[in-house]
Write a protein that holds these residues in place. Structure first.
Motif, short mmCIF file in Angstrom:
data_model
loop_
_atom_site.label_atom_id
_atom_site.label_comp_id
_atom_site.label_asym_id
_atom_site.label_seq_id
_atom_site.Cartn_x
_atom_site.Cartn_y
_atom_site.Cartn_z
N MET A 27 63.85 47.00 75.76
CA MET A 27 63.00 46.73 76.92
C MET A 27 63.40 47.65 78.07
SD MET A 27 62.58 43.11 78.99
CE MET A 27 62.50 42.17 77.50
N PRO A 28 62.80 48.86 78.12
CA PRO A 28 63.11 49.79 79.21
C PRO A 28 62.65 49.20 80.55
CG PRO A 28 61.92 50.90 77.45
CD PRO A 28 61.86 49.44 77.17
N PRO A 29 63.20 49.67 81.66
CA PRO A 29 62.77 49.19 82.98
C PRO A 29 61.26 49.38 83.19
CG PRO A 29 64.74 50.56 83.18
CD PRO A 29 64.27 50.67 81.76
N LYS A 30 60.64 48.44 83.89
CA LYS A 30 59.19 48.49 84.14
C LYS A 30 58.76 49.77 84.83
CE LYS A 30 59.16 44.26 85.94
NZ LYS A 30 58.65 43.08 86.66
N GLU A 31 59.65 50.33 85.65
CA GLU A 31 59.31 51.56 86.38
C GLU A 31 59.13 52.76 85.43
OE1 GLU A 31 62.81 50.23 87.22
OE2 GLU A 31 61.45 48.64 87.84
N LEU A 32 59.78 52.71 84.26
CA LEU A 32 59.72 53.83 83.31
C LEU A 32 58.55 53.72 82.35
CD1 LEU A 32 63.51 54.21 82.43
CD2 LEU A 32 62.15 55.49 84.09
N THR A 33 58.28 52.51 81.85
CA THR A 33 57.20 52.34 80.88
C THR A 33 56.83 50.88 80.76
OG1 THR A 33 56.52 52.72 78.59
CG2 THR A 33 58.83 52.18 78.95
N SER A 34 55.60 50.62 80.37
CA SER A 34 55.17 49.23 80.14
C SER A 34 55.21 48.91 78.64
CB SER A 34 53.76 49.02 80.69
OG SER A 34 52.84 49.82 79.98
N TRP A 35 55.84 49.76 77.85
CA TRP A 35 55.94 49.57 76.41
C TRP A 35 57.37 49.21 76.03
CZ3 TRP A 35 51.86 49.73 73.04
CH2 TRP A 35 50.64 50.15 73.59
N TRP A 36 57.52 48.34 75.04
CA TRP A 36 58.83 47.97 74.52
C TRP A 36 58.77 47.86 73.01
CZ3 TRP A 36 57.74 43.46 72.12
CH2 TRP A 36 56.79 42.63 72.69
N ARG A 37 59.95 47.84 72.37
CA ARG A 37 60.01 47.69 70.91
C ARG A 37 60.36 46.25 70.58
NH1 ARG A 37 60.80 51.13 66.99
NH2 ARG A 37 62.74 50.23 66.27
N GLY A 38 59.72 45.75 69.54
CA GLY A 38 59.97 44.37 69.17
C GLY A 38 59.78 44.14 67.69
N LYS A 39 60.08 42.89 67.29
CA LYS A 39 59.91 42.46 65.90
C LYS A 39 58.99 41.24 65.90
CE LYS A 39 64.46 42.03 65.38
NZ LYS A 39 65.79 41.83 64.74
N HIS A 40 58.03 41.27 64.99
CA HIS A 40 57.12 40.14 64.80
C HIS A 40 57.07 39.89 63.31
CE1 HIS A 40 52.95 38.32 64.66
NE2 HIS A 40 53.67 37.47 65.36
N GLY A 41 57.69 38.80 62.87
CA GLY A 41 57.85 38.59 61.44
C GLY A 41 58.79 39.64 60.90
N PHE A 42 58.36 40.36 59.89
CA PHE A 42 59.18 41.43 59.32
C PHE A 42 58.65 42.81 59.70
CE2 PHE A 42 60.56 37.91 56.75
CZ PHE A 42 61.92 38.11 56.72
N GLN A 43 57.84 42.87 60.76
CA GLN A 43 57.34 44.15 61.25
C GLN A 43 58.07 44.52 62.52
OE1 GLN A 43 53.15 43.17 61.65
NE2 GLN A 43 52.72 44.46 59.88
#
Length: 88
Positions: free
Chosen positions: A63-79
């Motif tokens: 979860m990068p700072p909001k000032e840098l990007t509105s995108w983050w990496r995550g897991k949903h199930g096994f994806q």
């Protein structure tokens, strides 16, 4: 002690008892830093993005700072993939 082979350590079981092959260097093994409750449906627009419905729980792994990007990496199930933070 139970017999153990290298192949056994590669298998994981999902919540329905299905065996899944997971490589140790896979992003699915990265621990989550937060959990997010989805408040807005999101349909992936690219192969590296996650899709989810309202009410789903997503494990956030970066979860990068909001000032840098509105995108983050995550897991949903096994994806594992990226998603916009505005959906959670």
């Amino acid at each position: 002690q139970l017999p153990h082979s290298p192949l056994c350590s590669l298998f994981q079981i999902d919540n329905k008892g299905n065996h899944l092959l997971v490589h140790e260097e896979s992003s699915i093994n990265v621990p989550a830093i937060a959990a997010a409750h989805v408040i807005k449906r999101y349909i992936a627009q690219a192969a590296d993005e996650l899709s989810f419905e309202v009410g789903d729980i997503v494990s956030v792994i970066d979860m990068p700072p909001k000032e840098l990007t509105s995108w983050w990496r995550g897991k949903h199930g096994f994806q594992v993939g990226t998603s916009t933070a505005t959906a959670v």
